[in-house]
Design a protein around this motif. Structure first.
Motif, mmCIF file in Angstrom:
data_model
loop_
_atom_site.group_PDB
_atom_site.id
_atom_site.type_symbol
_atom_site.label_atom_id
_atom_site.label_comp_id
_atom_site.label_asym_id
_atom_site.label_seq_id
_atom_site.Cartn_x
_atom_site.Cartn_y
_atom_site.Cartn_z
ATOM 1 N N GLN A 19 0.806 -1.218 0.000
ATOM 2 C CA GLN A 19 0.000 0.000 0.000
ATOM 3 C C GLN A 19 0.842 1.273 0.000
ATOM 4 N N ILE A 20 2.058 1.167 -0.547
ATOM 5 C CA ILE A 20 2.862 2.373 -0.786
ATOM 6 C C ILE A 20 2.184 3.206 -1.865
ATOM 7 N N ILE A 21 1.740 2.529 -2.894
ATOM 8 C CA ILE A 21 0.906 3.138 -3.934
ATOM 9 C C ILE A 21 -0.534 2.723 -3.649
ATOM 10 N N PRO A 22 -1.494 3.656 -3.651
ATOM 11 C CA PRO A 22 -2.878 3.304 -3.296
ATOM 12 C C PRO A 22 -3.585 2.503 -4.398
ATOM 13 N N ARG A 23 -3.120 1.281 -4.594
ATOM 14 C CA ARG A 23 -3.757 0.367 -5.537
ATOM 15 C C ARG A 23 -3.965 -0.966 -4.842
ATOM 16 N N PRO A 24 -5.085 -1.643 -5.039
ATOM 17 C CA PRO A 24 -6.129 -1.344 -6.026
ATOM 18 C C PRO A 24 -6.938 -0.100 -5.650
ATOM 19 N N ALA A 25 -7.462 0.537 -6.685
ATOM 20 C CA ALA A 25 -8.302 1.718 -6.501
ATOM 21 C C ALA A 25 -9.738 1.361 -6.884
ATOM 22 N N PHE A 26 -10.661 2.233 -6.488
ATOM 23 C CA PHE A 26 -12.058 1.998 -6.877
ATOM 24 C C PHE A 26 -12.551 3.115 -7.781
ATOM 25 N N ASN A 27 -13.200 2.717 -8.853
ATOM 26 C CA ASN A 27 -13.944 3.623 -9.721
ATOM 27 C C ASN A 27 -15.226 2.918 -10.131
ATOM 28 N N PHE A 28 -16.349 3.653 -10.119
ATOM 29 C CA PHE A 28 -17.609 3.062 -10.568
ATOM 30 C C PHE A 28 -17.476 2.685 -12.043
ATOM 31 N N ASN A 29 -17.590 1.405 -12.322
ATOM 32 C CA ASN A 29 -17.583 0.920 -13.695
ATOM 33 C C ASN A 29 -18.967 0.374 -14.022
ATOM 34 N N THR A 30 -19.692 1.065 -14.880
ATOM 35 C CA THR A 30 -21.048 0.663 -15.240
ATOM 36 C C THR A 30 -21.137 0.424 -16.747
ATOM 37 N N ASP A 31 -22.142 -0.340 -17.120
ATOM 38 C CA ASP A 31 -22.385 -0.636 -18.527
ATOM 39 C C ASP A 31 -23.872 -0.944 -18.673
ATOM 40 N N ASP A 32 -24.341 -1.072 -19.906
ATOM 41 C CA ASP A 32 -25.725 -1.472 -20.101
ATOM 42 C C ASP A 32 -25.880 -2.942 -19.700
ATOM 43 N N TYR A 33 -27.122 -3.360 -19.514
ATOM 44 C CA TYR A 33 -27.403 -4.731 -19.093
ATOM 45 C C TYR A 33 -28.732 -5.148 -19.707
ATOM 46 N N TRP A 34 -28.853 -6.432 -20.042
ATOM 47 C CA TRP A 34 -30.099 -6.924 -20.624
ATOM 48 C C TRP A 34 -30.371 -8.350 -20.168
ATOM 49 N N VAL A 35 -31.648 -8.705 -20.183
ATOM 50 C CA VAL A 35 -32.075 -10.090 -20.041
ATOM 51 C C VAL A 35 -33.098 -10.370 -21.136
ATOM 52 N N MET A 36 -33.132 -11.607 -21.616
ATOM 53 C CA MET A 36 -34.097 -11.994 -22.631
ATOM 54 C C MET A 36 -34.367 -13.487 -22.506
ATOM 55 N N GLY A 37 -35.439 -13.948 -23.151
ATOM 56 C CA GLY A 37 -35.705 -15.374 -23.132
ATOM 57 C C GLY A 37 -37.143 -15.711 -23.438
ATOM 58 N N MET A 38 -37.494 -16.974 -23.179
ATOM 59 C CA MET A 38 -38.796 -17.528 -23.507
ATOM 60 C C MET A 38 -39.724 -17.481 -22.301
ATOM 61 N N ASN A 39 -41.041 -17.339 -22.598
ATOM 62 C CA ASN A 39 -42.082 -17.363 -21.576
ATOM 63 C C ASN A 39 -43.074 -18.474 -21.914
ATOM 64 N N PHE A 40 -43.516 -19.217 -20.910
ATOM 65 C CA PHE A 40 -44.545 -20.237 -21.075
ATOM 66 C C PHE A 40 -45.670 -19.911 -20.082
ATOM 67 N N SER A 41 -46.864 -19.619 -20.584
ATOM 68 C CA SER A 41 -47.884 -19.007 -19.737
ATOM 69 C C SER A 41 -49.174 -19.812 -19.656
ATOM 70 N N LEU A 42 -49.857 -19.587 -18.551
ATOM 71 C CA LEU A 42 -51.217 -20.066 -18.323
ATOM 72 C C LEU A 42 -52.035 -18.858 -17.867
ATOM 73 N N LYS A 43 -53.120 -18.550 -18.594
ATOM 74 C CA LYS A 43 -53.873 -17.336 -18.320
ATOM 75 C C LYS A 43 -55.332 -17.635 -18.070
ATOM 76 N N ALA A 44 -55.891 -16.954 -17.079
ATOM 77 C CA ALA A 44 -57.316 -17.068 -16.761
ATOM 78 C C ALA A 44 -57.956 -15.685 -16.863
ATOM 79 N N GLU A 45 -59.109 -15.607 -17.539
ATOM 80 C CA GLU A 45 -59.863 -14.361 -17.671
ATOM 81 C C GLU A 45 -61.319 -14.622 -17.261
ATOM 82 N N TYR A 46 -61.729 -13.948 -16.203
ATOM 83 C CA TYR A 46 -63.101 -14.152 -15.694
ATOM 84 C C TYR A 46 -63.796 -12.808 -15.466
#
Length: 413
Positions: A386-413
């Motif tokens: 720790q003579i040199i202050p490393r590791p350092a912290f910086n906020f590292n952000t990026d876009d993010y996504w999720v995707m996929g298939m849906n299998f559904s059961l629906k009731a309408e009354y």
């Protein structure tokens, strides 16, 4: 039955014509015949106008206007349960564990060094989940409704464990900030140390919408609603590494070092949501769709912690609040708020067994304009003194996504 046979025959004829390279005019004619059969297929178009034969359609909405929906659905409510098979973008993680020949000591870039864990995207495998969409209509004509839509994924995980008495080599690679070159800390190396190393990653993702839907356009086979309300999302992940090393050098022989690093993140979004939803029906089949965008603030939080427990061969254990990748220079809790945009697209094809129940299969995509995940928060440049202050912290952000298939059961009354 005849229509189904005609459909099969037309498809086979089309494949045969294509395989034998017949003239283009005959191929076009075969395709026209196939589409003509599709237009006449019983599963899509053949119904006698009665409600039992066309349960997907709004039979209480004709040329004379819409209304009286409660004559067929007296409770004025809906509920849809979906099983989700989704995958996400994941979190790219630097090299955390290496092996090599004794001479190369696990240092990255040397001829025999191989990466055992890390230098890959974690959290991008298929995950199971559940989504529930339920609501009530506020009027008998089903023009205005209130609903809640919530989902959660089980999360993705990755685990690694290895132990050695020195051969094979186990090491934790890093960039040495003092010598400005690649280096490695030995976990198991003949004549130096023996030990084990364990690494693990896990993630979770979920969200909730509370919304109002207002009918914008409606006819017997088509409906479009305006949807608007409140949206909540939470994305979180954790990456942890633990090594237990017994020194076998002359100075520290028998001393045990238990070193732990932990990186965890959370992204909590609150905002407003606006979009369109609708359905297109035909006989017993329908296509439901939703497109919306959520705008709001995401509270992004990163927590970095570490510890080292040193136990001499004949002495009292001592504990320090620093690990290997987690040092005093980056340990802490860091927070920031970001304006985030989250579009979503959903489409389901449904088969209506009767006027109240249907099953469906579909696709879903959710995209976040900014998110913090655990892997990118690791700084590989380390000065253990720790003579040199490393590791350092910086906020590292990026876009993010999720995707996929849906299998559904629906009731309408």
């Amino acid at each position: 039955m005849k229509t189904n046979l005609r459909l099969v025959g037309a498809c086979l004829a089309l494949l045969l014509l294509t395989a034998t390279q017949v003239p283009a005019q005959e191929v076009r004619q075969a395709m026209a015949d196939t589409f003509d059969v599709l237009r006449q297929a019983t599963w899509w178009n053949d119904w006698d106008g009665s409600f039992n034969e066309a349960p997907a359609e709004d039979n209480w909405c004709g040329e004379d206007g819409c209304g009286c929906c409660n004559e067929c659905k007296p409770i004025d409510a809906w509920a849809q349960l979906e099983y989700l098979m989704w995958w996400g973008k994941g979190s790219f993680t630097p090299a955390l564990v290496t092996t090599s020949s004794q001479a190369d000591a696990g240092v990255l870039g040397r001829p025999t060094t191989q990466i055992l864990f890390g230098n890959e995207t974690l959290g991008d495998e298929i995950q199971s989940g559940v989504r529930l969409n339920a609501g009530v209509w506020l009027d008998a004509s089903h023009n205005v409704g209130l609903g809640v839509r919530t989902f959660g994924l089980e999360g993705d995980s990755a685990n690694f464990f290895a132990t050695s008495t020195g051969d094979p080599v186990l090491a934790r690679p890093y960039f040495n900030a003092l010598i400005l070159d690649e280096d490695a800390r030995a976990v198991a190396l003949t004549g130096v140390a023996e030990g084990s190393i364990r690494a693990g990653y896990n993630s979770s993702f979920g969200g909730t919408d509370v919304y109002t839907r207002i009918m914008m356009e409606r006819c017997r086979i088509n409906r479009v609603d305006l949807v608007g309300g409140y949206s909540y999302f939470r994305l979180a992940d954790t990456l942890a590494v633990r090594s237990i090393t017994t020194a076998r050098d002359v100075v520290n022989d028998g001393t045990v070092f238990d070193v732990r690093d932990n990186f965890s993140t959370s992204n909590v979004f609150h905002g407003g949501m606006l979009g369109l939803t609708g359905s297109k029906a035909r006989g017993r089949w329908s296509l439901d769709w939703l497109t919306k965008v959520s705008l709001g603030s995401s509270s992004q939080r990163v927590r970095i912690s570490g510890s080292t427990v040193t136990t001499p061969l004949a002495g009292v254990p001592t504990t320090s609040q620093s690990g290997f990748l987690a040092q005093p220079s980056n340990i802490g809790v860091y927070e920031q708020n970001q304006f985030v945009v989250i579009p979503e697209l959903t489409a389901n094809v449904n088969y209506h067994m009767n006027s109240n129940w249907s099953v469906g299969i579909g696709y879903n995509l959710i995209w976040m304009s900014s998110a913090a995940t655990a892997g990118p928060q690791i700084d590989r440049s380390i000065d253990t003194l720790q003579i040199i202050p490393r590791p350092a912290f910086n906020f590292n952000t990026d876009d993010y996504w999720v995707m996929g298939m849906n299998f559904s059961l629906k009731a309408e009354y």
